[in-house]
Design an enzyme around this catalytic site. Structure first.
Site, PDB file in Angstrom:
ATOM      1  N   GLU A 190       3.839   1.650  -1.220  1.00  0.00           N
ATOM      2  CA  GLU A 190       4.447   1.889  -2.536  1.00  0.00           C
ATOM      3  C   GLU A 190       3.427   2.525  -3.478  1.00  0.00           C
ATOM      4  OE1 GLU A 190       7.227  -1.353  -4.367  1.00  0.00           O
ATOM      5  OE2 GLU A 190       6.252  -2.178  -2.573  1.00  0.00           O
ATOM      6  N   TYR A 191       2.204   1.988  -3.426  1.00  0.00           N
ATOM      7  CA  TYR A 191       1.144   2.531  -4.274  1.00  0.00           C
ATOM      8  C   TYR A 191       0.921   4.007  -3.932  1.00  0.00           C
ATOM      9  CZ  TYR A 191      -3.382   3.214  -6.481  1.00  0.00           C
ATOM     10  OH  TYR A 191      -4.406   3.690  -7.259  1.00  0.00           O
ATOM     11  N   GLU A 249     -24.182 -17.201 -17.546  1.00  0.00           N
ATOM     12  CA  GLU A 249     -23.573 -16.190 -16.667  1.00  0.00           C
ATOM     13  C   GLU A 249     -24.617 -15.795 -15.634  1.00  0.00           C
ATOM     14  OE1 GLU A 249     -23.188 -12.871 -19.281  1.00  0.00           O
ATOM     15  OE2 GLU A 249     -21.866 -13.972 -20.628  1.00  0.00           O
ATOM     16  N   CYS A 269     -50.354   3.479  24.136  1.00  0.00           N
ATOM     17  CA  CYS A 269     -49.199   2.615  23.883  1.00  0.00           C
ATOM     18  C   CYS A 269     -49.509   1.174  24.300  1.00  0.00           C
ATOM     19  CB  CYS A 269     -47.996   3.142  24.650  1.00  0.00           C
ATOM     20  SG  CYS A 269     -46.597   2.009  24.624  1.00  0.00           S
ATOM     21  N   CYS A 310     -45.180   6.892  21.489  1.00  0.00           N
ATOM     22  CA  CYS A 310     -45.657   6.778  22.860  1.00  0.00           C
ATOM     23  C   CYS A 310     -45.082   7.926  23.668  1.00  0.00           C
ATOM     24  CB  CYS A 310     -45.195   5.428  23.413  1.00  0.00           C
ATOM     25  SG  CYS A 310     -45.196   5.360  25.213  1.00  0.00           S
ATOM     26  N   LYS A 339     -34.749 -16.974 -14.839  1.00  0.00           N
ATOM     27  CA  LYS A 339     -34.790 -16.347 -13.513  1.00  0.00           C
ATOM     28  C   LYS A 339     -34.914 -17.366 -12.389  1.00  0.00           C
ATOM     29  CE  LYS A 339     -36.634 -12.210 -13.618  1.00  0.00           C
ATOM     30  NZ  LYS A 339     -36.532 -10.822 -13.530  1.00  0.00           N
ATOM     31  N   ASP A 363     -28.179  -8.015 -10.799  1.00  0.00           N
ATOM     32  CA  ASP A 363     -29.340  -7.170 -10.534  1.00  0.00           C
ATOM     33  C   ASP A 363     -28.889  -5.730 -10.355  1.00  0.00           C
ATOM     34  OD1 ASP A 363     -31.916  -6.509 -10.165  1.00  0.00           O
ATOM     35  OD2 ASP A 363     -32.108  -7.355  -8.152  1.00  0.00           O
ATOM     36  N   ARG A 383     -29.188   2.699 -19.966  1.00  0.00           N
ATOM     37  CA  ARG A 383     -29.941   2.071 -21.050  1.00  0.00           C
ATOM     38  C   ARG A 383     -31.069   2.976 -21.567  1.00  0.00           C
ATOM     39  NH1 ARG A 383     -34.312  -1.481 -21.217  1.00  0.00           N
ATOM     40  NH2 ARG A 383     -34.323  -2.714 -23.125  1.00  0.00           N
ATOM     41  N   TYR A 400     -20.272  -7.687 -20.174  1.00  0.00           N
ATOM     42  CA  TYR A 400     -20.619  -8.995 -20.730  1.00  0.00           C
ATOM     43  C   TYR A 400     -20.942  -8.989 -22.222  1.00  0.00           C
ATOM     44  CZ  TYR A 400     -25.040  -6.917 -19.218  1.00  0.00           C
ATOM     45  OH  TYR A 400     -26.066  -6.050 -18.997  1.00  0.00           O
ATOM     46  N   CYS A 451     -42.248   3.923  29.999  1.00  0.00           N
ATOM     47  CA  CYS A 451     -42.683   2.834  29.121  1.00  0.00           C
ATOM     48  C   CYS A 451     -41.577   1.781  29.086  1.00  0.00           C
ATOM     49  CB  CYS A 451     -42.947   3.375  27.719  1.00  0.00           C
ATOM     50  SG  CYS A 451     -43.307   2.086  26.522  1.00  0.00           S
ATOM     51  N   CYS A 509     -47.198   0.396  27.566  1.00  0.00           N
ATOM     52  CA  CYS A 509     -47.333   1.038  28.881  1.00  0.00           C
ATOM     53  C   CYS A 509     -48.661   1.759  29.072  1.00  0.00           C
ATOM     54  CB  CYS A 509     -46.186   2.020  29.100  1.00  0.00           C
ATOM     55  SG  CYS A 509     -46.332   3.513  28.103  1.00  0.00           S
ATOM     56  N   ASP A 534       0.825  -1.203   0.000  1.00  0.00           N
ATOM     57  CA  ASP A 534       0.000   0.000   0.000  1.00  0.00           C
ATOM     58  C   ASP A 534       0.859   1.252   0.000  1.00  0.00           C
ATOM     59  OD1 ASP A 534      -1.973  -1.790   0.188  1.00  0.00           O
ATOM     60  OD2 ASP A 534      -2.284  -1.529   2.347  1.00  0.00           O
ATOM     61  N   LYS A 539     -26.864 -17.856 -23.198  1.00  0.00           N
ATOM     62  CA  LYS A 539     -26.575 -17.264 -24.508  1.00  0.00           C
ATOM     63  C   LYS A 539     -26.037 -18.326 -25.462  1.00  0.00           C
ATOM     64  CE  LYS A 539     -25.406 -12.927 -22.254  1.00  0.00           C
ATOM     65  NZ  LYS A 539     -24.418 -11.924 -21.885  1.00  0.00           N
ATOM     66  N   LYS A 559     -27.205 -13.335 -13.861  1.00  0.00           N
ATOM     67  CA  LYS A 559     -27.935 -12.135 -14.275  1.00  0.00           C
ATOM     68  C   LYS A 559     -27.802 -11.134 -13.119  1.00  0.00           C
ATOM     69  CE  LYS A 559     -32.325 -10.506 -16.067  1.00  0.00           C
ATOM     70  NZ  LYS A 559     -32.463  -9.406 -15.126  1.00  0.00           N
TER      71      LYS A 559
HETATM   72  S1  IVH Z   1     -27.105  -9.769 -21.938  1.00  0.00           S
HETATM   73  C1  IVH Z   1     -28.464  -8.789 -26.035  1.00  0.00           C
HETATM   74  N1  IVH Z   1     -26.005 -10.597 -19.711  1.00  0.00           N
HETATM   75  O1  IVH Z   1     -30.578  -8.132 -17.639  1.00  0.00           O
HETATM   76  C2  IVH Z   1     -27.996  -9.169 -24.679  1.00  0.00           C
HETATM   77  N2  IVH Z   1     -27.762  -9.010 -19.567  1.00  0.00           N
HETATM   78  O2  IVH Z   1     -33.368  -7.685 -19.784  1.00  0.00           O
HETATM   79  C3  IVH Z   1     -28.473  -8.246 -23.670  1.00  0.00           C
HETATM   80  N3  IVH Z   1     -28.275  -8.311 -17.281  1.00  0.00           N
HETATM   81  O3  IVH Z   1     -31.265  -5.157 -19.187  1.00  0.00           O
HETATM   82  C4  IVH Z   1     -28.180  -8.464 -22.283  1.00  0.00           C
HETATM   83  N4  IVH Z   1     -26.757  -9.529 -16.263  1.00  0.00           N
HETATM   84  O4  IVH Z   1     -29.199  -5.163 -17.859  1.00  0.00           O
HETATM   85  C5  IVH Z   1     -26.938  -9.797 -20.266  1.00  0.00           C
HETATM   86  N5  IVH Z   1     -24.903 -11.385 -17.801  1.00  0.00           N
HETATM   87  C6  IVH Z   1     -25.833 -10.592 -18.368  1.00  0.00           C
HETATM   88  C7  IVH Z   1     -26.662  -9.763 -17.604  1.00  0.00           C
HETATM   89  C8  IVH Z   1     -27.631  -8.983 -18.229  1.00  0.00           C
HETATM   90  C9  IVH Z   1     -27.724  -8.653 -16.107  1.00  0.00           C
HETATM   91  C10 IVH Z   1     -29.422  -7.399 -17.396  1.00  0.00           C
HETATM   92  C11 IVH Z   1     -29.354  -6.401 -18.503  1.00  0.00           C
HETATM   93  C12 IVH Z   1     -30.692  -6.411 -19.159  1.00  0.00           C
HETATM   94  C13 IVH Z   1     -31.504  -7.335 -18.313  1.00  0.00           C
HETATM   95  C14 IVH Z   1     -32.347  -8.280 -19.138  1.00  0.00           C
END
Ligand code: IVH
Length: 690
Positions: free
Chosen positions: A50-51, A128, A423, A439, A329, A132, A151, A241, A445, A426, A48, A305, A130
């Protein structure tokens, strides 16, 4: 030579590079490489300090030569001046969304359709997580990050370039050696790790700001800031991705595309899997769902995919989603159950919170039997009553909540819920403040008394070790504690009569109580549990007034003259100290032998020299060997400094103990001075005279 990995292509201008510029470029590429190793690879190669040295040198050169500062410099991650509004950006290609599937039969049908259309009996998929979070487009020209957007509606999004620049795992400059395309648009997801989300919410609550409901909202709120300096303080991360557009031939498969993105310096999904059959896809889904809670971030499913690009092209797309990928999902963390009864719980400050007792139901692997309804307005808005059928929701590890009522045709419903006039604990009258009911019984109380004592005895207040929730509940229920001052009149016999106490533990508790009798003013003020007075305000009051008497005598105008004290805080202080029962408890505490240590007053004493650490703020990370965090904090505060839990550009020093956390990395990128425990001790024991 590893350094070359992050070096520039060639110098773009026609001037001969000066030695300063050469040094600057070398420093930038070195720092960039170490940032990558630290934030993306999680495998730092230098210490750290050095950084720190490299970063400081860069900051100094840039300070002396502001004309040489470029937007891709590692120093530029701290945010830019605020904007009036976010601009609009047209995406390079539409940002599609994915069809969502939940039923495994639908996933099998997807596989069948794909094979039928491609006239194949087998093909590879890539799976992969998904993530959130929020989808973003990142654009690079000649290896430099130039533009990033949300987006939006898929065609046009918001320009969040300055905000994205502050995300440490997002490369500002791609390694030339791995030949990134001249023009590259990448899609990724911005999100917040769960632990960072909780820490952020704690900081927000400490400042009195409304906390975020879940990591996703926190990420969205942080990314769409007009002031990127706020974003810089929010712990966002990104994972990429998809290549949306590039000059040259794109990789032949999604799997190779992810490898290419990795080589170009992007963080990519570590959990990806190449699946030769749909059965493997199912297995990935099952395993990932099982381990979902062990991941440091939220995911709501997997993405499947088709691997080969030529197959993707052949399958094409619908209006808003590709036909070669789907989101598979996880079972929703929402379940249907019945409200057995809505009850009201009473908190430390007397606030009444409606709570739904539920017929127990398993939501995402956890059995839930109660859910918060926040306040009376929310109960009314959701119109939930005893006996109703409802959907309960568990977002990550946030407290379960009632999402909505599920109307049942022909059901006979009970009367609407109303807050009680008295309350439930009490029997004192209930008063109302906006959406909140509380309260008025204060310390009479038992619910409030227990909460008040827990707070008073807590680590950050009087720090009475061994006086925890369960012990306090017994002491209050048996009538041994009727106010805070009774703590100092507890007898050994009373303690020994409690469950779980024997000779030794009783002695330890009595000793801890005795030790707590010497207390700095700020901790005492905080320990009283006055509404609106958190640790920060307590410290300000202690510094401003120096003694308890002075705080108690201050009138509203005097309080309001203090910068951080607004009308609500001053009103709360006035009403607290005007209440005779509160004054009586304070008198009794002092009679019992409490010594409230005066605090050196800020500036006002012209004669006394300013405190040596005045204006300096400290953040601790990792464990200290020679003293506890609380002792360290006290040392800093006695010398006029402040201690905060989060690193920001205003932090003066970060003290790094053993196994420091992410705060250290954050501090390094902000160029903040980092002290070892020894250096810290030297500073507090022999403070500089400046
Ligand atoms: S691929 C054409 N990969 O999920 C391919 N989406 O509606 C488009 N998301 O709005 C997306 N993890 O924001 C892809 N590993 C992942 C993802 C991912 C999350 C989200 C993305 C998209 C929503 C699906």
């Amino acid at each position: 030579m590893q350094h070359d990995l992050f070096d520039q292509n060639t110098s773009s201008g026609s001037e001969t590079p000066s030695p300063v510029k050469e040094r600057l470029d070398r420093l930038k590429s070195e720092i960039r490489r170490h940032d990558y190793l630290y934030y993306v690879k999680d495998k730092p190669e230098i210490s750290d300090s050095e950084y720190d040295r490299l970063f400081r040198e860069l900051v100094e050169i840039e300070r002396a030569h502001p004309e040489l500062v470029t937007p891709d410099s590692p120093t530029q991650r701290v945010g830019a001046p605020p904007l009036d509004e976010l601009g609009k950006v047209s995406h390079e290609r539409p940002m599609l969304s994915l069809d969502s599937l939940v039923d495994p039969q639908d996933v099998l049908a997807f596989d069948q359709r794909v094979k039928r259309e491609l006239k194949l009996d087998r093909l590879d998929y890539v799976t992969e997580p998904k993530f959130d979070g929020l989808s973003v487009e990142l654009v690079y020209e000649d290896g430099r990050f130039v533009r990033g957007s949300t987006r939006g509606d898929g065609t046009v999004g918001e320009d969040v370039t300055a905000n994205l620049r502050t995300i440490r795992s997002l490369p500002l400059r791609l390694p030339a050696e791995n030949h990134p395309p001249d023009h590259l648009a990448v899609r990724g997801e911005v999100y917040m790790r769960r632990d960072d989300f909780h820490a952020l919410n704690r900081r927000m609550a400490e400042r009195g700001d409304e906390p975020f409901a879940n990591p996703r909202n926190a990420a969205a709120g942080s990314l769409r800031q007009l002031d990127s300096r706020i974003t810089a303080e929010r712990p966002l991360v990104v994972t990429c991705y998809e290549v949306m557009a590039m000059t040259g031939e794109p990789p032949a498969s999604h799997w190779e595309e992810l490898d290419a993105l990795t080589a170009w310096g992007f963080p990519t999904p570590a959990l990806r899997r190449l699946c030769p059959t749909i059965t493997d896809v199912m297995a990935f889904h099952r395993e990932t769902e099982q381990h979902r809670d062990e991941l440091p971030y939220e995911i709501d499913g997997i993405v499947v995919k088709v691997n080969r690009r030529e197959f993707q092209t052949h399958l094409g797309m619908k209006s808003r989603s590709p036909r070669w990928a789907v989101a598979y999902k996880f079972a929703p963390r929402k379940e249907i159950t019945k409200i057995h009864k809505i009850i009201v719980s009473v908190g430390r400050t007397g606030t009444l919170t409606p709570l739904a007792l539920l017929n127990p139901v398993e939501v995402g692997g956890v059995t839930i039997s109660r859910a918060t309804l926040h306040n009376a307005d929310e109960v009314a808005r959701k119109d939930v009553r005893d006996g109703d059928t409802v959907k309960v929701e568990r977002a990550g590890d946030v407290i379960p909540a009632i999402a909505e009522r599920v109307p049942i045709p022909g059901e006979v419903r009970s009367a609407p819920f109303t807050m009680p006039d008295h309350c439930p604990v009490c029997g004192s009258t209930v008063a109302r403040e906006g959406a909140y009911y509380y309260c008025t019984g204060h310390a009479t109380c038992p619910a409030q008394l227990k909460g008040a004592i827990e707070h008073f005895a807590s680590k950050t207040a009087l720090n009475i070790e061994g006086l925890g929730k369960k012990t306090i509940a017994q002491l209050v229920d048996r009538g041994f504690l009727r106010d805070l001052a009774d703590i100092y009149h507890l007898s050994r016999e009373q303690i020994l009569s409690l469950d779980g106490f024997a000779d030794r533990s009783a002695t330890l508790l009595l000793e801890a109580i005795e030790r707590s009798k010497r207390v700095p003013l700020d901790r005492f003020l905080y320990g009283l549990g006055i509404r609106q007075v958190g640790r920060h305000i307590a410290t300000i009051l202690a510094r401003e007034f120096g003694s308890l008497e002075a705080v108690m005598q201050a009138d509203e105008a005097r309080l309001r003259a203090i910068k951080e004290i607004g009308p609500e805080i001053s009103a709360s202080l006035m009403s607290y100290f005007q209440e005779p029962s509160n004054r009586l408890v304070i008198d009794r505490l002092i009679e019992a032998g409490l010594i409230i240590e005066q605090v050196e007053r800020a500036q006002s004493h012209k004669k006394s020299a300013p405190l040596p650490l005045a204006g300096k703020s400290f953040v601790f990370t990792g464990g200290l060997n020679t003293l506890s965090r609380h002792e360290a904090q006290t040392l800093v505060e006695r010398l006029g400094g402040t201690v905060s839990s989060a690193v920001s550009s205003k932090t003066s020093y970060v003290v790094a103990g053993a196994e420091p956390g992410s705060k250290l990395a954050h501090a390094k990128t902000l160029g903040i001075s980092i002290l070892t425990e020894q250096e810290f001790l030297a500073l507090v024991r022999q403070p500089p005279s400046s």
